[in-house]
Design an enzyme around this catalytic site. Sequence first.
Site, PDB file in Angstrom:
ATOM      1  N   LYS A 196       0.797  -1.188  -0.127  1.00  0.00           N
ATOM      2  CA  LYS A 196      -0.017   0.086   0.023  1.00  0.00           C
ATOM      3  C   LYS A 196       0.920   1.067   0.043  1.00  0.00           C
ATOM      4  CE  LYS A 196      -2.109  -1.770   3.520  1.00  0.00           C
ATOM      5  NZ  LYS A 196      -3.202  -2.299   4.696  1.00  0.00           N
ATOM      6  N   ASP A 231      -5.706  -6.625  10.069  1.00  0.00           N
ATOM      7  CA  ASP A 231      -6.812  -5.992  10.091  1.00  0.00           C
ATOM      8  C   ASP A 231      -8.161  -7.105   9.878  1.00  0.00           C
ATOM      9  OD1 ASP A 231      -6.140  -5.966   7.549  1.00  0.00           O
ATOM     10  OD2 ASP A 231      -6.700  -3.949   7.164  1.00  0.00           O
TER      11      ASP A 231
HETATM   12  C1  BGC Z   1      -1.893  -6.095   3.411  1.00  0.00           C
HETATM   13  C2  BGC Z   1      -2.969  -7.093   4.460  1.00  0.00           C
HETATM   14  C3  BGC Z   1      -3.898  -5.898   4.772  1.00  0.00           C
HETATM   15  C4  BGC Z   1      -4.787  -5.462   3.623  1.00  0.00           C
HETATM   16  C5  BGC Z   1      -6.165  -4.693   4.334  1.00  0.00           C
HETATM   17  C6  BGC Z   1      -2.923  -5.395   2.226  1.00  0.00           C
HETATM   18  O1  BGC Z   1      -2.076  -4.451   1.613  1.00  0.00           O
HETATM   19  O2  BGC Z   1      -0.976  -6.895   2.816  1.00  0.00           O
HETATM   20  O3  BGC Z   1      -2.109  -7.409   5.447  1.00  0.00           O
HETATM   21  O4  BGC Z   1      -4.837  -6.980   5.524  1.00  0.00           O
HETATM   22  O5  BGC Z   1      -3.818  -4.653   2.920  1.00  0.00           O
HETATM   23  O6  BGC Z   1      -5.611  -3.408   4.923  1.00  0.00           O
END
Ligand code: BGC
Length: 493
Positions: A196, A231
């Site tokens: 992200k 999460d």
């Molecule tokens: C992460 C996950 C997370 C998801 C939603 C992803 O980029 O790798 O661990 O649960 O985003 O937040």
Amino acid sequence: MSTVLNPPPTVRSFRSPTSRSPRVSMLLRSTTLSTAAALPILTKLQHDCATPLPLLRNIADNMAADMRAGLAVDGGSDLKMILSYVDCLPTGHERGLFYALDLGGTNFRVLRTQLGGRDERVIDTEFEQVSIPQDLMSGTSDELFDFIASALAKFVKKEGGKFVLPNGRSRETGFTFSFPVKQTSIDSGILIKWTKGFSVSGTPGKDIVACLNEAMGRQGLDMRVSALVNDTVATLAGARYWDDDVMVAVILGTGTNACYVESVEAIPKLPGHKSNSGKTIINTEWGAFSNGLPLTEYDRAMDAESINPGEQLYEKTISGMYLGEIVRRVLVRMAETGSLFGKHIPEKLQTPFALGTPNISSMQQDTSEDLEAVGSILYEATGVDSNLDARKMVVEVCDTIAKRGGRLAGAGIVGILQKMEEDSKGVVFGKRMVVAMDGGLYEHYPQYKRYLKNAVAELLGPELSSHVVIEHSKDGSGIGAALLAATNSIYEH
Ligand code: BGC
């Protein structure tokens, strides 16, 4: 409402590149010269993004197969299938004061809750949200964790009223950390990689709880991390507190992921893991799924220029961080090749991530005759001037990308249910089963949500889908982490 804004009929068969949807033909009859030149780009986009039922079935099957392969051995598939060490979900009997920290996107949240057991349940909850400065997302590990610990310390100082810590006890917190972590126990885990858009140095390969503990030490804060959770896992725990039928949780926000309740005996890569309940929660990290995705040249170019090329392809196709950016890339092509917005192409339109997913969702909500809101959002976000035909074309592009995303997300959910059903031999689909959903994309993009639900219904058929409840569990992850801190408390309660 213009015809172009109505959601298209569900596509049930593969379309040839030259066949046009009724909406596109409508557009064609009323286009100006500039939009006519952009039409072939739209037609090709719709063809490349098509998600007919056979394709969705293939995605669901691949998801189920990848889950099995990831459970069989570490590195067995794109899906990491991480053991969460959460073997017991909240029951409603939890009591006392518990905190939660939630780090997962552009915002960081701190929360406290006073739990009163079966009768009183959640007596009170307070939270604060702080946005993470952009520079901290690519700074050092110490800078990021010092920021978090200092926000937490300030929040703890304001404790009072209904929030009571019994004498002699340390405060306990759940830590929701929404990135891929290899858990080593319920309260420790190693960061595998950032996603992200985060690229903080010095954290991958480190124990996240140790990083937080050190930073809390520097702040002089006495707080124990009782549970480190993803999460999705926190959302599942938060939703399960109120509803025993919750078995799966999905996040569709900046990023995406899913977790579900698995039988310990169905995890060959973990022989000997002890769980009193015989069950545990698996964090699939499905954002890394890639098998059979209908990708376009725009997806490939965005991926190649990202900070993690070749990774998180499902996330890049269905989640909030990327949908607006894919649309922007298509619009740049339409502007360059089809002169969609006249001769001049503003620099803003050419700036990566200038158009956000909230922008494309807002544009799709415009029901006015002249699509005035579409025009002003386009102008503010990308600097382009648009006539009505160009705006209709833009809405079509948004819809195409949202439709592909929502339908692929729905197929992923069916893949998980399919895997659970195959193992439980009829138990999963034979009764009510709840999928808890959270995340800004799911919450704030009605068309996306509708496409997702339609895809689940199409894939399962009327009988099976009548048992599956897809339910929004708003902010379940904050309270869920606090509940898991309670479940894993060192004190009796
Ligand atoms: C992460 C996950 C997370 C998801 C939603 C992803 O980029 O790798 O661990 O649960 O985003 O937040």
